[in-house]
Design an enzyme around this catalytic site. Structure first.
Site, PDB file in Angstrom:
ATOM      1  N   LYS A  48       0.680  -1.312   0.030  1.00 15.51           N
ATOM      2  CA  LYS A  48       0.020  -0.036  -0.069  1.00 15.51           C
ATOM      3  C   LYS A  48       1.052   1.345  -0.053  1.00 15.51           C
ATOM      4  CE  LYS A  48      -4.079  -2.003   1.758  1.00 15.51           C
ATOM      5  NZ  LYS A  48      -4.978  -2.116   3.086  1.00 15.51           N
TER       6      LYS A  48
ATOM      7  N   ASP B 124      -9.641   3.020   2.113  1.00 17.18           N
ATOM      8  CA  ASP B 124      -9.654   2.264   3.302  1.00 17.18           C
ATOM      9  C   ASP B 124     -10.224   3.188   4.399  1.00 17.18           C
ATOM     10  OD1 ASP B 124      -8.529  -0.283   2.800  1.00 17.18           O
ATOM     11  OD2 ASP B 124      -6.546   0.365   2.933  1.00 17.18           O
TER      12      ASP B 124
END
Ligand code: ATR
Length: 283
Positions: free
Chosen positions: A71, A107
């Site tokens: 990420k 997220d």
């Protein structure tokens, strides 16, 4: 819909990815809306990440999700980063727009939506975040924005927690303290906090392991949130339940971050009920 030469492809880049429920969740959503799209999971070894990212463009994919451990490391490989993902320093969704790879972070909003659904207001709370990777960044920035009064970060690799703490202190005006992920440091932090969030991969089906958290230090006022969704009842959540704590599993964050990614790729509203049903049947 049968896969054909016209089928649009999205997928997941991570290592490992075998534990992921994103493929069945998204494929059911495509089917429900009659979209000729397919979602595949790709287990990419770290040395192949740049080639895999170039492959998104080369093979004409519509986009990808990004998971552990990429990420953060994917950022320099992208053409553009959305401002929120830039601020957070982590990307979990890539959209191919006019031949360019654009990174987003869903997220953060997924985490926030799941907290709201649970009726947990971070305002004025003190939170402990376990981990300092991409998911921890999204969680930490959300808690900062939503008014947490202080943050504690504990990570296996201590310097990552220190770096993230510095970044967060610059971005907000609350105290952020970094600790190594050890039993003694968690024992000293737990009396100070009321919200505990595990963002590490410890406890994941494919990985196992246990966090160095002493059960008797958990109190009923602690709300324990594990971003791990597979298994639905991780050892951490079992432990927390046995101590009378309120527990939250990663299922609804998975759902909401996925729904936003779905919309970014397809321009369509995600069929949440269908996606939820798939997760219910799997978990
Ligand atoms: P992502 O960016 O996708 O979140 P990541 O940066 O690899 O992935 O983050 C994973 C998190 O889980 C990190 O906090 C990692 O700790 P390190 O920074 O020390 O690598 C944590 N993690 C992974 N495996 C772990 C383990 N066995 N024990 C403790 N922490 C672990």
């Amino acid at each position: 819909m049968p896969i054909s030469a016209r089928t649009k492809v999205v997928g997941l880049l991570g290592y490992p990815v075998a534990h992921s429920f994103s493929p069945p969740m998204h494929n059911a959503a495509f089917k429900a809306l009659g979209l000729d799209w397919v979602y595949l999971a790709f287990s990419v070894e770290p040395r192949w990440l740049p080639a895999a990212v170039a492959g998104i463009k080369a093979l004409g994919f519509m986009g990808v999700n990004v998971t552990i451990p990429y990420k953060e490391s994917i950022l320099p490989l992208l053409d553009e980063i959305d401002p929120l993902a830039e601020l957070i320093g982590a990307v979990n969704t890539v959209v191919v727009k006019e031949g360019k790879l654009v990174g987003y972070n869903t997220d953060a909003s997924g985490f926030w939506r799941s907290l709201k659904e649970e009726g947990v207001d971070p305002k004025g709370r003190q939170a402990l975040i376990l981990g300092a990777g991409g998911a921890a960044r999204a969680v930490a920035f959300t808690l900062l924005k939503q008014g947490c009064s202080s943050l504690y970060l504990a990570n296996r690799t201590y310097h990552r927690a220190q770096e993230l703490a510095k970044t967060l202190e610059k971005a907000g005006s609350i105290p952020v303290k970094a600790f190594p992920l050890e039993e003694s440091s968690l024992a000293s932090i737990l009396p100070e906090v009321d919200l505990i969030i595990n963002t590490t991969s410890v406890g994941m089906e494919s990985k196992g392991g246990e966090l160095p958290l002493e059960a008797r230090k958990l109190e009923t006022r602690h709300i324990v949130y594990d971003l791990v969704y597979n298994p639905p009842r991780t050892k951490l959540l079992e432990l927390a339940s046995s101590r009378g704590c309120r527990t939250i599993s990663g299922r609804s964050m998975l759902l909401y971050q996925g729904a936003e990614a779905f919309t970014l790729w397809t321009g369509r509203e995600a069929p949440l009920e269908v996606m939820k049903e798939v997760l219910d049947s799997l978990l």
